[in-house]
Scaffold this motif. Structure first.
Motif, PDB file in Angstrom:
ATOM      1  N   ALA A   2       0.674  -1.026   0.062  1.00  0.00           N
ATOM      2  CA  ALA A   2       0.629   0.425  -0.079  1.00  0.00           C
ATOM      3  C   ALA A   2       1.317   1.040  -0.256  1.00  0.00           C
ATOM      4  CB  ALA A   2      -0.505  -0.220   1.243  1.00  0.00           C
ATOM      5  N   ASN A   3       2.377   0.987   0.645  1.00  0.00           N
ATOM      6  CA  ASN A   3       2.625   2.375   1.134  1.00  0.00           C
ATOM      7  C   ASN A   3       3.812   2.419  -0.365  1.00  0.00           C
ATOM      8  OD1 ASN A   3       3.668   3.665   3.003  1.00  0.00           O
ATOM      9  ND2 ASN A   3       2.882   1.620   4.142  1.00  0.00           N
ATOM     10  N   ASN A   4       3.594   1.935  -1.497  1.00  0.00           N
ATOM     11  CA  ASN A   4       4.374   1.648  -2.911  1.00  0.00           C
ATOM     12  C   ASN A   4       3.394   2.043  -3.224  1.00  0.00           C
ATOM     13  OD1 ASN A   4       7.383   0.574  -1.586  1.00  0.00           O
ATOM     14  ND2 ASN A   4       6.294  -1.509  -2.278  1.00  0.00           N
ATOM     15  N   TYR A   5       2.209   1.507  -3.347  1.00  0.00           N
ATOM     16  CA  TYR A   5       1.185   2.737  -4.326  1.00  0.00           C
ATOM     17  C   TYR A   5       1.091   3.893  -4.824  1.00  0.00           C
ATOM     18  CZ  TYR A   5       0.278  -2.074  -5.852  1.00  0.00           C
ATOM     19  OH  TYR A   5       0.277  -4.043  -6.839  1.00  0.00           O
ATOM     20  N   ALA A   6       1.187   3.872  -3.523  1.00  0.00           N
ATOM     21  CA  ALA A   6       0.932   5.649  -2.642  1.00  0.00           C
ATOM     22  C   ALA A   6       2.222   6.618  -3.175  1.00  0.00           C
ATOM     23  CB  ALA A   6       0.416   5.610  -1.195  1.00  0.00           C
ATOM     24  N   ASN A   7       3.639   5.702  -3.118  1.00  0.00           N
ATOM     25  CA  ASN A   7       4.668   6.418  -3.151  1.00  0.00           C
ATOM     26  C   ASN A   7       4.326   6.545  -4.742  1.00  0.00           C
ATOM     27  OD1 ASN A   7       5.849   7.308  -0.979  1.00  0.00           O
ATOM     28  ND2 ASN A   7       6.669   5.194  -0.871  1.00  0.00           N
ATOM     29  N   MET A   8       4.142   5.708  -5.365  1.00  0.00           N
ATOM     30  CA  MET A   8       3.596   6.038  -7.283  1.00  0.00           C
ATOM     31  C   MET A   8       2.432   6.995  -7.866  1.00  0.00           C
ATOM     32  SD  MET A   8       4.966   1.425  -8.620  1.00  0.00           S
ATOM     33  CE  MET A   8       3.786   0.921  -7.239  1.00  0.00           C
ATOM     34  N   GLU A   9       1.532   6.917  -6.410  1.00  0.00           N
ATOM     35  CA  GLU A   9       0.528   7.773  -6.816  1.00  0.00           C
ATOM     36  C   GLU A   9      -0.574   7.174  -7.208  1.00  0.00           C
ATOM     37  OE1 GLU A   9       0.913  11.718  -8.562  1.00  0.00           O
ATOM     38  OE2 GLU A   9       2.440  12.087  -6.933  1.00  0.00           O
ATOM     39  N   LEU A  10      -0.455   5.597  -7.035  1.00  0.00           N
ATOM     40  CA  LEU A  10      -1.943   4.210  -8.014  1.00  0.00           C
ATOM     41  C   LEU A  10      -2.856   4.454  -6.314  1.00  0.00           C
ATOM     42  CD1 LEU A  10       0.677   2.515 -10.000  1.00  0.00           C
ATOM     43  CD2 LEU A  10      -0.703   4.048 -10.162  1.00  0.00           C
ATOM     44  N   PHE A  11      -3.506   5.318  -6.349  1.00  0.00           N
ATOM     45  CA  PHE A  11      -4.019   5.391  -4.698  1.00  0.00           C
ATOM     46  C   PHE A  11      -5.382   4.457  -4.782  1.00  0.00           C
ATOM     47  CE2 PHE A  11      -2.927  10.076  -5.571  1.00  0.00           C
ATOM     48  CZ  PHE A  11      -1.586  10.050  -4.274  1.00  0.00           C
ATOM     49  N   GLU A  12      -5.774   4.205  -6.281  1.00  0.00           N
ATOM     50  CA  GLU A  12      -6.977   3.385  -5.975  1.00  0.00           C
ATOM     51  C   GLU A  12      -6.362   1.819  -5.324  1.00  0.00           C
ATOM     52  OE1 GLU A  12     -10.072   2.532  -7.156  1.00  0.00           O
ATOM     53  OE2 GLU A  12     -10.571   4.982  -7.801  1.00  0.00           O
ATOM     54  N   GLU A  13      -5.013   0.909  -5.458  1.00  0.00           N
ATOM     55  CA  GLU A  13      -4.137   0.030  -5.227  1.00  0.00           C
ATOM     56  C   GLU A  13      -4.230   0.124  -4.671  1.00  0.00           C
ATOM     57  OE1 GLU A  13      -4.205  -2.248  -7.804  1.00  0.00           O
ATOM     58  OE2 GLU A  13      -5.506  -1.235  -8.772  1.00  0.00           O
ATOM     59  N   ALA A  14      -3.044   1.244  -3.704  1.00  0.00           N
ATOM     60  CA  ALA A  14      -2.623   1.678  -2.388  1.00  0.00           C
ATOM     61  C   ALA A  14      -4.401   1.003  -1.552  1.00  0.00           C
ATOM     62  CB  ALA A  14      -2.319   2.921  -1.883  1.00  0.00           C
ATOM     63  N   GLU A  15      -4.670   2.138  -1.645  1.00  0.00           N
ATOM     64  CA  GLU A  15      -6.183   1.350  -0.941  1.00  0.00           C
ATOM     65  C   GLU A  15      -7.195  -0.545  -1.059  1.00  0.00           C
ATOM     66  OE1 GLU A  15     -10.631   3.775  -0.441  1.00  0.00           O
ATOM     67  OE2 GLU A  15     -11.008   2.432  -2.709  1.00  0.00           O
ATOM     68  N   LYS A  16      -6.345   0.145  -2.023  1.00  0.00           N
ATOM     69  CA  LYS A  16      -7.159  -1.946  -1.955  1.00  0.00           C
ATOM     70  C   LYS A  16      -6.372  -2.955  -0.992  1.00  0.00           C
ATOM     71  CE  LYS A  16      -7.732  -5.944  -5.524  1.00  0.00           C
ATOM     72  NZ  LYS A  16      -7.691  -5.973  -6.711  1.00  0.00           N
ATOM     73  N   ALA A  17      -5.112  -2.031  -0.944  1.00  0.00           N
ATOM     74  CA  ALA A  17      -3.685  -3.398  -0.782  1.00  0.00           C
ATOM     75  C   ALA A  17      -4.108  -2.782   1.311  1.00  0.00           C
ATOM     76  CB  ALA A  17      -2.050  -2.822  -1.008  1.00  0.00           C
ATOM     77  N   LEU A  18      -4.876  -1.949   0.991  1.00  0.00           N
ATOM     78  CA  LEU A  18      -4.357  -1.353   2.708  1.00  0.00           C
ATOM     79  C   LEU A  18      -5.579  -1.991   3.653  1.00  0.00           C
ATOM     80  CD1 LEU A  18      -3.454   0.087   4.848  1.00  0.00           C
ATOM     81  CD2 LEU A  18      -4.852   2.179   4.073  1.00  0.00           C
ATOM     82  N   VAL A  19      -6.515  -2.078   3.067  1.00  0.00           N
ATOM     83  CA  VAL A  19      -7.778  -3.126   2.821  1.00  0.00           C
ATOM     84  C   VAL A  19      -8.015  -4.266   3.152  1.00  0.00           C
ATOM     85  CG1 VAL A  19     -10.317  -2.698   2.441  1.00  0.00           C
ATOM     86  CG2 VAL A  19      -9.556  -0.316   2.176  1.00  0.00           C
ATOM     87  N   THR A  20      -6.829  -4.764   2.324  1.00  0.00           N
ATOM     88  CA  THR A  20      -6.673  -5.801   2.854  1.00  0.00           C
ATOM     89  C   THR A  20      -6.125  -6.171   4.013  1.00  0.00           C
ATOM     90  OG1 THR A  20      -6.667  -6.461   0.144  1.00  0.00           O
ATOM     91  CG2 THR A  20      -5.683  -8.216   1.747  1.00  0.00           C
ATOM     92  N   TYR A  21      -4.894  -5.180   4.632  1.00  0.00           N
ATOM     93  CA  TYR A  21      -3.639  -5.127   5.300  1.00  0.00           C
ATOM     94  C   TYR A  21      -4.926  -5.580   6.885  1.00  0.00           C
ATOM     95  CZ  TYR A  21      -0.833  -4.152   8.954  1.00  0.00           C
ATOM     96  OH  TYR A  21      -0.143  -3.914  10.580  1.00  0.00           O
ATOM     97  N   LEU A  22      -5.872  -4.832   6.433  1.00  0.00           N
ATOM     98  CA  LEU A  22      -7.163  -4.591   7.237  1.00  0.00           C
ATOM     99  C   LEU A  22      -7.237  -5.479   8.165  1.00  0.00           C
ATOM    100  CD1 LEU A  22      -7.597   0.032   7.319  1.00  0.00           C
ATOM    101  CD2 LEU A  22      -6.202  -1.559   8.865  1.00  0.00           C
TER     102      LEU A  22
END
Length: 573
Positions: free
Chosen positions: A97-117
């Motif tokens: 999620a952090n890597n996607y956020a750094n790439m500004e791929l916020f939709e993918e970041a959200e998906k990964a973060l929700v999976t983590y939670l």
């Protein structure tokens, strides 16, 4: 001369280098310390080659790739861990999620973060995840759809269980905590609180077993160790208690919650100087420094350690923070009395309320104030249940009579449990049975009203002659009966009138009805009054008392304590 001396083959003093994953891991760490990321990455790759099934080496390699800006390469490694190495490494989703956020791929970041939670049970990165969630909310202009947070499952229920414990509703707390522990066996805080709930209910063997289960999973659990020490003290197991105390007394916790737990435990175990030291630490924290009860605890620890001047200062501070409380004034007066009389020792309870004897003195003439305080002050309420188990006999009797005024399910459960205690005084059990009978009678009347049966609520305005009967009985009983008896008399009179309405007889003989009410109330309390005794006090004939008492008995049912109404309670013993 050479730096080493060779043997016949010149090689026997050479130490061979073992090329394994640990060797390359150490090299990688040293390279990281020198900020040599390229070398570190190379060494981590070699470590992975030697131990391809070790997810830690893969994670380290992903971390280096992220540090060097190769977020896509880092995510490839993280996905490989989840797919091929160890699918339980749920923290990989957070890193992704952090890597996607750094790439500004916020939709993918959200998906990964929700999976983590939703998949991670440890909650190791919960604070960081919440910060990232706020960033994604801002960037996507909408909140993330999280169905659950796995690491916090049971937290809401646990908080409710803690509230029930603080309110003295131990049976309800036990039921909820047993469900939480059943669903989440590793939830040690819930298991600790379950042990306390068992303990407050008198289920000591079950409480001890539950604490042992905590310490099996985490031998150093401070809450568990503190609770176990208290349980050993209750059992009289001094050897085990002393061994634990020796360890706890030198423990210096870091977290404030642990400091408070250890402080209160030291107080209960009689180690007041240690308790005093921990409470003083807490007062230095701004979060706690405005809590009057904490100043009371510190004052008690000081007082019980013989530091009376310090205790007085802390109680004065508690008074400033809680000017409406009578507690600091009471103990300051006690200190003053000790000083005047030269009393050498003054031992005080840590509870932030007046001693029971003092409370009952204050409530003696104002039952309504008492009822409200006991109902709505969780500290007083829980201490009443505690006193029912551990108080002196006269305190237990006062508590039993007071609990009748609370009249809820928790009270009924506490009194029924009290009846099951084999060593309790028979007179106290009789008092408890009587209160239970009163609660059952009130519950039946409530159910009747809900079902449409006429009761007090459908009576017309209270007739003056009805009140005259109550007043006459109260005045005549005044020197022989307490506030609780009078309340029972009023309840019985109201029940009698309610059940007769609308065919209420013309109340002409006020003294006769009052005498009959006193006689019947005395029987409910197990007092063996004769008709002649009562008649003499009211200046009427014994036959008059007998006639009116029989009418009340016929309408309200036999109130004698040998009555069948007690069977539902005694059958459970």
């Amino acid at each position: 001369m050479n730096g080493y001396q060779s043997g016949s083959n010149g090689l026997h003093n050479i130490i061979p280098i073992e090329m394994n994953a640990n060797f390359f891991f150490d090299r990688a760490v040293k390279s990281l310390d020198r900020y040599q990321y390229d070398k570190a990455l190379k060494y981590f790759r070699k470590a992975v080659e030697y131990e391809p099934d070790n997810p830690v080496n893969h994670c380290n390699m992903a971390g280096i790739l992220s540090e060097t800006g190769d977020y896509e390469g880092s995510n490839d490694v993280l996905q490989h861990i989840l797919d091929k190495v160890d699918s339980s490494m749920t923290e990989c989703y957070f890193y992704m999620a952090n890597n996607y956020a750094n790439m500004e791929l916020f939709e993918e970041a959200e998906k990964a973060l929700v999976t983590y939670l939703e998949e991670d049970s440890s909650g190791q990165f919960m604070d960081e995840a919440e910060e990232l969630m706020e960033l994604l909310h801002y960037e996507l202009n909408r909140p993330a759809k999280v169905n659950r947070i796995k690491s916090r499952e049971g937290m809401v229920e646990h908080e409710r269980a803690r509230e029930l414990l603080e309110e003295g509703k131990f049976a309800q707390a036990v039921k909820l905590l047993e469900e939480i522990v059943g669903d989440y066996p590793d939830f040690l805080a819930a298991r600790n609180n379950l042990a306390l709930a068992y303990y407050y209910m008198g289920r000591f063997a079950k409480a001890k077993q539950t604490i042992e289960e905590v310490l099996e999973q985490e031998p150093g659990n401070l809450h568990g160790l503190c609770n176990l020490a208290i349980f050993f003290q209750h059992e009289g197991n001094n050897d085990q208690r002393n061994r634990l105390v020796e360890m706890l007394v030198v423990t210096v916790p870091f977290h404030q919650e642990h400091v408070f737990k250890l402080a209160t435990t030291m107080g209960i175990l009689g180690k007041h100087e240690a308790a005093y030291s921990h409470f003083r630490r807490l007062l230095k924290d701004e979060e706690f420094s405005s809590d009057p009860s904490l100043y009371h605890y510190t004052a008690v620890a000081a007082c019980n350690s013989g530091q009376y001047e310090s205790a007085a200062n802390y109680w004065r501070h508690a008074k400033k923070l809680d000017p409406g409380s009578v507690i600091p004034d009471f103990y300051l007066a006690q200190l003053q009395h000790r000083k005047k009389t030269g009393t050498m020792v003054m031992k005080v309870s840590y509870h932030y309320h007046l001693p029971f004897e003092e409370q009952f003195k204050r409530w003696e003439h104002d039952g309504e104030v008492m009822t409200e305080e006991v109902k709505h002050n969780p500290l007083i309420r829980s201490s009443f249940f505690w006193a029912l188990r551990h108080g002196d006999p006269h305190i237990k009797l006062q508590v039993i009579r007071t609990l009748e005024l609370i009249a809820d399910d928790e009270v009924q459960h506490a009194l029924q449990s009290f009846l099951q205690e084999p060593g309790e005084d028979a007179d106290l059990k009789d008092a408890a049975r009587l209160v239970l009978q009163q609660l059952e009678s009130k519950r039946s009347r409530t159910q009747d009203r809900e079902a449409g049966v006429k009761g007090k609520e459908v009576l017309p305005d209270w007739h003056p002659t009805w009140q005259e009967v109550v007043d006459k009985a109260s005045q005549t009983m005044d020197k022989r009966s307490d506030h609780f008896w009078k309340r029972e008399l009023e309840t019985l009179w109201s029940e009698f009138l309610s059940k007769l309405y609308p065919d209420i007889p013309n109340i002409r003989n006020t003294s006769g009805w009052a005498a009959a009410l006193e006689y019947m109330t005395a029987k409910m309390r197990g007092r063996a009054y004769t008709y002649e005794e009562v008649a003499l006090r009211y200046g009427i004939s014994s036959s008059t008392v007998r006639r009116y008492a029989r009418q009340i008995d016929q309408v309200c049912g036999n109130k004698d304590q040998s009555d069948d109404n007690f069977r539902p309670f005694t059958e459970n013993i």
